[in-house]
Design a protein around this motif. Structure first.
Motif, PDB file in Angstrom:
ATOM      1  N   SER A  49       0.821  -1.206   0.000  1.00  0.00           N
ATOM      2  CA  SER A  49       0.000   0.000   0.000  1.00  0.00           C
ATOM      3  C   SER A  49       0.856   1.257   0.000  1.00  0.00           C
ATOM      4  CB  SER A  49      -0.930   0.025   1.212  1.00  0.00           C
ATOM      5  OG  SER A  49      -1.835  -1.048   1.146  1.00  0.00           O
ATOM      6  N   ILE A  64      -4.851   4.352  -3.561  1.00  0.00           N
ATOM      7  CA  ILE A  64      -5.470   3.203  -2.902  1.00  0.00           C
ATOM      8  C   ILE A  64      -6.874   3.572  -2.447  1.00  0.00           C
ATOM      9  CG2 ILE A  64      -3.277   2.240  -2.108  1.00  0.00           C
ATOM     10  CD1 ILE A  64      -4.037   3.312   0.698  1.00  0.00           C
ATOM     11  N   HIS A  65      -7.691   2.585  -2.251  1.00  0.00           N
ATOM     12  CA  HIS A  65      -9.016   2.767  -1.669  1.00  0.00           C
ATOM     13  C   HIS A  65      -8.928   2.306  -0.220  1.00  0.00           C
ATOM     14  CE1 HIS A  65     -11.085   3.689  -5.433  1.00  0.00           C
ATOM     15  NE2 HIS A  65     -10.252   2.820  -5.996  1.00  0.00           N
ATOM     16  N   CYS A  66      -9.284   3.184   0.718  1.00  0.00           N
ATOM     17  CA  CYS A  66      -9.218   2.841   2.136  1.00  0.00           C
ATOM     18  C   CYS A  66     -10.207   3.726   2.887  1.00  0.00           C
ATOM     19  CB  CYS A  66      -7.800   3.015   2.668  1.00  0.00           C
ATOM     20  SG  CYS A  66      -7.184   4.709   2.618  1.00  0.00           S
ATOM     21  N   SER A  67     -10.352   3.433   4.169  1.00  0.00           N
ATOM     22  CA  SER A  67     -11.230   4.258   5.003  1.00  0.00           C
ATOM     23  C   SER A  67     -10.542   5.595   5.289  1.00  0.00           C
ATOM     24  CB  SER A  67     -11.527   3.545   6.320  1.00  0.00           C
ATOM     25  OG  SER A  67     -10.357   3.517   7.128  1.00  0.00           O
ATOM     26  N   GLU A  73      -7.852   5.124   7.881  1.00  0.00           N
ATOM     27  CA  GLU A  73      -6.617   4.560   7.310  1.00  0.00           C
ATOM     28  C   GLU A  73      -5.856   5.631   6.527  1.00  0.00           C
ATOM     29  OE1 GLU A  73      -7.641  -0.097   6.467  1.00  0.00           O
ATOM     30  OE2 GLU A  73      -8.743   1.411   5.297  1.00  0.00           O
ATOM     31  N   ALA A  74      -6.588   6.498   5.827  1.00  0.00           N
ATOM     32  CA  ALA A  74      -5.939   7.579   5.078  1.00  0.00           C
ATOM     33  C   ALA A  74      -5.194   8.521   6.013  1.00  0.00           C
ATOM     34  CB  ALA A  74      -6.973   8.336   4.258  1.00  0.00           C
TER      35      ALA A  74
END
Length: 57
Positions: free
Chosen positions: A3, A9-12, A15-16
């Motif tokens: 990552s 990336i796709h994340c919450s 998480e970002a």
């Protein structure tokens, strides 16, 4: 770990913020800003903030 080597990336959002905190630390930045870009959220670090009075014209 991949990552951190991926450009997008796709994340919450939580998480970002964690990714942004790592980037902030590794880049010796002074902070992180989160701004919208359509449906995406963009996180960016910034350096020293300087405030000044605008010069009269």
């Amino acid at each position: 770990m991949t990552s951190f080597a991926t450009r997008k990336i796709h994340c919450s959002e939580d998480e970002a913020w964690a990714f942004a905190a790592v980037a902030n630390r590794l880049g010796n930045a002074n902070g992180v800003y989160r701004g919208p870009d359509g449906t995406a959220l963009v996180f960016m670090t910034f350096g020293e903030v300087k405030l000044s009075t605008p010069k009269s014209r």
